[in-house]
Design an enzyme around this catalytic site. Sequence first.
Site, PDB file in Angstrom:
ATOM      1  CB  ILE A   1      -0.999  -0.010   1.127  1.00 38.98           C
ATOM      2  CG1 ILE A   1      -0.252  -0.081   2.322  1.00 38.98           C
ATOM      3  CG2 ILE A   1      -1.857  -0.960   0.990  1.00 38.98           C
ATOM      4  CD1 ILE A   1      -1.017   0.007   3.812  1.00 38.98           C
ATOM      5  N   GLY A   2       2.156   1.229   0.091  1.00 36.84           N
ATOM      6  CA  GLY A   2       2.999   2.298   0.088  1.00 36.84           C
ATOM      7  C   GLY A   2       4.396   1.948   0.131  1.00 36.84           C
ATOM      8  CB  VAL A   3       7.246   2.055  -2.028  1.00 35.71           C
ATOM      9  CG1 VAL A   3       8.813   1.767  -2.041  1.00 35.71           C
ATOM     10  CG2 VAL A   3       6.605   0.938  -2.554  1.00 35.71           C
ATOM     11  N   GLY A   4       8.273   3.934   0.587  1.00 39.54           N
ATOM     12  CA  GLY A   4       9.012   5.078   1.190  1.00 39.54           C
ATOM     13  C   GLY A   4      10.656   4.659   1.383  1.00 39.54           C
ATOM     14  N   GLY A   5      11.205   5.630   1.844  1.00 39.19           N
ATOM     15  CA  GLY A   5      12.822   5.475   2.077  1.00 39.19           C
ATOM     16  C   GLY A   5      13.051   4.413   2.791  1.00 39.19           C
ATOM     17  CG  PHE A   6      12.060   2.142   6.951  1.00 41.16           C
ATOM     18  CD1 PHE A   6      12.952   1.946   8.133  1.00 41.16           C
ATOM     19  CD2 PHE A   6      11.149   0.888   7.218  1.00 41.16           C
ATOM     20  CE1 PHE A   6      13.078   1.017   8.905  1.00 41.16           C
ATOM     21  CE2 PHE A   6      11.437  -0.235   7.962  1.00 41.16           C
ATOM     22  CZ  PHE A   6      12.626   0.096   8.962  1.00 41.16           C
TER      23      PHE A   6
ATOM     24  CE  LYS B   1       8.626  -3.398  -2.926  1.00 39.86           C
ATOM     25  NZ  LYS B   1       8.596  -4.548  -3.796  1.00 39.86           N
TER      26      LYS B   1
ATOM     27  CE  LYS C   1       7.725   2.745   8.490  1.00 44.03           C
ATOM     28  NZ  LYS C   1       7.868   4.189   8.789  1.00 44.03           N
TER      29      LYS C   1
ATOM     30  CG  ASP D   1      10.084  13.822   6.762  1.00 41.81           C
ATOM     31  OD1 ASP D   1      10.129  14.566   5.859  1.00 41.81           O
ATOM     32  OD2 ASP D   1      10.066  12.617   6.413  1.00 41.81           O
TER      33      ASP D   1
END
Length: 840
Positions: free
Chosen positions: A506-511, A513, A528, A624
């Site tokens: 449902i999302g992808v970030g710097g940390f 998926k 996460k 952030d």
Amino acid sequence: MWNCREDWLIIFIYVLSVFPLVCFSANFVPIDNYLIDCGSHTNTSIGSNLNFTSDTFFKNFLSTQEDILANTTLKSINSTTDFSPLYQTARIFISSSKYTFPINKKGRHWIRLYFFPFSYQNYNLSAANFAVTTEHNILLSSFSVPKKNPVMKEYLVNVTLDTLVITFTPSNNSTAFVNAIEVVSVPDDLIADDAIALNPRREYTGLLTDAFETVFRLNMGGPSVSSSVDPLHRTWVPDTSFLIQPNLATNFSSIGAVKYAKGGATENIAPPSVYGTLTEMNSDGDPRSNFNVTWKFDVEPGFQYLVRLHFCDIVSKGLNELYFNVYITSLLAAKDLDIGEKTHNTLATPYFMDFVTTPSVDNKILVSIGPSDVNSDYPNAILNGLEIMKMNNSISSLSASAAVSLPSSHGSKSKKVGVIVGVSLGIFCALVAMVGGFFVLRKRRRQLAQQGDSKTWVPLSDGTSHTMGSKYSNATTASAASNFGYRFPFAVVQEATNNFDESWVIGVGGFGKVYKGELSDGTKVACKRGNPRSHQGLAEFRTEIEMLSQFRHRHLVSLIGYCDERNEMILIYEYMENGTVKSHLYGSGLPSLSWKERLEICIGAARGLHYLHTGYAKAVIHRDVKSANILLDENLMAKVADFGLSKTGPEIDQTHVSTAVKGSFGYLDPEYFRRQQLTEKSDVYSFGVVLLEVLCARPVIDPSLPRERVNLAEWAMKWQKKGELARIVDPTLAGKIRPDSLRKFAETAEKCLADFGVDRPSMGDVLWNLEYALQLQEAVVKGDPEENSTNMIGELCPQINNFEQEPSVSVEQSEASSLDDLSGVSMSKVFSQLVKSEGR
């Protein structure tokens, strides 16, 4: 989609470009190898092994509103003998244009851009001024090429998507151009994740995600090494012109003696023609020699630099003869260095060391080598090669002028002062009354800091025992009720996420998926999953656990648990049905939010941030704040998320925390950016940008727009100062916002965006004004002479009872509520969050 004929054409061109490399270098064959001669109608051969294809064959790669192919009859181009044919044609852009390259192997890629300005028809390329960006990095900003000087810019970027998009954006009414482009895969081991940080000396990690620009690449003690000799087509220049005192140095060469060893430096790191030559002390064997050989390099202030030193002991007759010291900008980088010992007691074996400088406040870097006291009979020091690469700053830029898009009242001077840090320091809050597992966490953190050579993260637990007092650590099922704040077994997380089903992402970030999941009791969760090889991810993982384990507030996303088995870093949160605020504003096609919904979302987020700033003895600064980090539940209630960069605020007798700059481009507080001094007002600035994003429903930074509109905060404040902010409001809200509500909201955002933190309101003040803006939208306020004032705290208290829609909230009622979470009071009631005296 490409048709079959075009597919075969691209494959044919690709094979033509790769075939010479197969013949030339057995060490590395790039999977992606795009060599494009821009503006040319024909292909161009460079030397015997590089074939640049005309970009007219890559029409599917190019997105542009114009088709301007330029050429010059100039045959002699200074100092570019090998590549001069590439500079005789160019493609010109008068609007934002993109090259999109399919990527077959994700990871590091060279981007080489060739520029040479000449005049063509009505276009004077010497006057061109433009920006070059990728999806994740600003490569050039406000860039112009000096007249009659060809320039090749070389970048090393980490490509994580299936395509790489390079965008050329003219500045104002100017033009952009490019003569040639290379996009070429790079060996995975060319840049490792870790290096040695200077001042203080320690391990530095996180290089895998950074972008670099090559600033200098030198062959010490030898001639130029052309791209036709280097396996990765790099050019190495002689070091003579960089020596401060050339008379103190002498050269030595023995290329045939170089022996590459398994597990050490390879020819991809540097070719034998680099490791086989060196510059050494000109001591003539005099045991009294005591001086340093020093090179000076001009660099751009405000950036960190990766300095790679290449060594190969081709001068010693036996082991343990050569010991020397290495200095970088007067700091001791390596003491009593013995190359033979580093290469497992072998001579003439290549070895290299990587160092990361502190953000440069000066415009030069000095590199020195000098004798060691270990062997004073024959003092000597050597250096075979050197590379200096600029590292992207915290706003993912390799161009200092990109900082101009940040609001600042200090003019051009502030462009130079932006001291930005890419270092991840691992933030830690001192906890006193936590369960015994946190003491294990702190102990392991200290151990990690001491393990300078470790390249894998140390789990918070040993894989069997619990770290936060969980009696369920060896169980096979779990529920949210039984395992709050506890360590989850990996098997439970696997089951909850259907073995990390990619369709559940449902999302992808710097940390990493984020997966949707469901625990055995039916509780929906968001998992996460971090990259276990990322040291930067480890710091965020620890900080997130430490921070969210303390907090319990309805406007902060709750941490249910975590998993650290099998070198995993997994955080398990409550599931937020409606995703991010950003996704509801633009880019996802979701239905538009009403003005009331937007106000209530902003109020909820402000409550969460106000709690962070005031709910404990020391403020917690999020660092952030952005629309992507504000999540919405099934009722569109806002909750602040992602505390990986959070930091505790200053002590009572201090005004700020001095720390490395972290944050997101477009939201970053310019005062924090300039001075590296963090306060709660840095969150206030970022939240002010969010307010404008909510109002205008557009990205905070959009390089594709005209220059004056790229930065939302700057653009919106120009209209606000004219009193015409309504002209840029989200069109779906047109005619649906009461003027008084809009005026109050706009004034609040303007105050948040003040250049200096001391001039910004507290989050409490912001919350107060947003609730007032909501009341102005829903009801008429009787007899309010000060409705244009931004700070309404003092003026509005006597008038609370004048609201006709809702009864007021008394101090006595509020004090009876929970001190840890005041947000239980109805969101529509006036100023409910601020009745606590300690909240001010």
